[in-house]
Design an enzyme around this catalytic site. Sequence first.
Site, PDB file in Angstrom:
ATOM      1  N   HIS A  49       0.704  -1.323  -0.042  1.00 63.81           N
ATOM      2  CA  HIS A  49       0.023   0.110   0.015  1.00 63.81           C
ATOM      3  C   HIS A  49       0.841   1.212  -0.154  1.00 63.81           C
ATOM      4  CE1 HIS A  49       0.309  -0.896   4.614  1.00 63.81           C
ATOM      5  NE2 HIS A  49       0.968   0.221   4.284  1.00 63.81           N
TER       6      HIS A  49
HETATM    7  C1  T46 Z   1       2.887   1.162   6.929  1.00 67.75           C
HETATM    8  C2  T46 Z   1       3.669  -0.268   7.154  1.00 67.75           C
HETATM    9  C3  T46 Z   1       5.395   0.017   7.024  1.00 67.75           C
HETATM   10  C4  T46 Z   1      -3.940  -0.494  13.854  1.00 67.75           C
HETATM   11  O1  T46 Z   1      -4.997  -0.580  14.592  1.00 67.75           O
HETATM   12  N1  T46 Z   1      -3.267   0.709  14.083  1.00 67.75           N
HETATM   13  C5  T46 Z   1      -2.101   1.230  13.426  1.00 67.75           C
HETATM   14  O2  T46 Z   1      -1.491   2.172  13.818  1.00 67.75           O
HETATM   15  C6  T46 Z   1      -1.494  -0.026  12.396  1.00 67.75           C
HETATM   16  C7  T46 Z   1      -0.279   0.369  11.754  1.00 67.75           C
HETATM   17  C8  T46 Z   1      -2.086  -1.003  12.108  1.00 67.75           C
HETATM   18  N2  T46 Z   1      -3.263  -1.276  12.859  1.00 67.75           N
HETATM   19  C9  T46 Z   1      -4.151  -2.540  12.384  1.00 67.75           C
HETATM   20  C10 T46 Z   1      -4.771  -2.424  11.147  1.00 67.75           C
HETATM   21  C11 T46 Z   1      -4.976  -4.029  10.761  1.00 67.75           C
HETATM   22  O3  T46 Z   1      -6.027  -4.613  11.184  1.00 67.75           O
HETATM   23  O4  T46 Z   1      -3.110  -3.443  12.325  1.00 67.75           O
HETATM   24  C12 T46 Z   1      -3.515  -4.402  11.402  1.00 67.75           C
HETATM   25  C13 T46 Z   1      -2.461  -4.681  10.386  1.00 67.75           C
HETATM   26  O5  T46 Z   1      -2.044  -3.398   9.790  1.00 67.75           O
HETATM   27  P1  T46 Z   1      -1.583  -3.529   8.213  1.00 67.75           P
HETATM   28  O6  T46 Z   1      -1.988  -4.522   7.583  1.00 67.75           O
HETATM   29  O7  T46 Z   1      -1.756  -2.068   7.719  1.00 67.75           O
HETATM   30  O8  T46 Z   1      -0.036  -3.842   8.524  1.00 67.75           O
HETATM   31  P2  T46 Z   1       1.321  -3.649   7.355  1.00 67.75           P
HETATM   32  O9  T46 Z   1       2.275  -4.134   7.946  1.00 67.75           O
HETATM   33  O10 T46 Z   1       0.674  -4.145   6.014  1.00 67.75           O
HETATM   34  O11 T46 Z   1       1.378  -2.161   7.310  1.00 67.75           O
HETATM   35  C14 T46 Z   1       2.088  -1.370   8.221  1.00 67.75           C
HETATM   36  C15 T46 Z   1       1.038   0.147   8.417  1.00 67.75           C
HETATM   37  O12 T46 Z   1      -0.116  -0.307   8.255  1.00 67.75           O
HETATM   38  C16 T46 Z   1       1.622   0.872   7.347  1.00 67.75           C
HETATM   39  O13 T46 Z   1       1.090   2.323   7.502  1.00 67.75           O
HETATM   40  O14 T46 Z   1       3.569   1.878   6.019  1.00 67.75           O
HETATM   41  O15 T46 Z   1       3.343  -1.241   8.129  1.00 67.75           O
END
Ligand code: T46
Length: 138
Positions: A49
């Site tokens: 993303h």
């Molecule tokens: C990014 C990369 C480097 C939250 O509730 N609060 C938060 O601050 C974050 C970051 C995530 N979440 C929840 C949302 C999802 O249910 O945690 C779960 C996993 O998040 P996500 O699938 O977005 O994780 P990544 O590793 O794909 O991405 C993350 C960050 O979301 C993103 O901003 O730049 O790490």
Amino acid sequence: MQVIKYAFQQHGDERGQLVALEEFKDIPFKIKRVYYMYDTAQGVTRGYHAHKSLQQILICIHGSCKIRLDNGKEKKIVTLEKPYEGLYVSNVMWREMFDFSSDAVLMVLASELYDESDYIRDYDEFLKFVNSKDGVKE
Ligand code: T46
């Protein structure tokens, strides 16, 4: 594409190392949120993303991982493997995190609170967003 990788100051002595990070001094924005990921399953790629506004610094404080950065025109892969290194990831930058070592802890300092509406999770939509910004003075 310019990759900005910081080497933070290490305060080392015979006891070991310490790194201190202050907003607007070591980190180029106000730190509104910190999160970290660990126990990443082997072979997994996270991310896929971009963000419309969010800026972040990624620090692999233990172990190692790789980050693929893609600004819509160019792609670069950066390895994070030192706890005193920080990778700046600007807004409007597609990111994928992969090749996590089993002991990797990837910590992220973020300029904004969590906001799902800031995410662009579709690659074609990301390319359209990049092109729509071309020529727009920021
Ligand atoms: C990014 C990369 C480097 C939250 O509730 N609060 C938060 O601050 C974050 C970051 C995530 N979440 C929840 C949302 C999802 O249910 O945690 C779960 C996993 O998040 P996500 O699938 O977005 O994780 P990544 O590793 O794909 O991405 C993350 C960050 O979301 C993103 O901003 O730049 O790490």
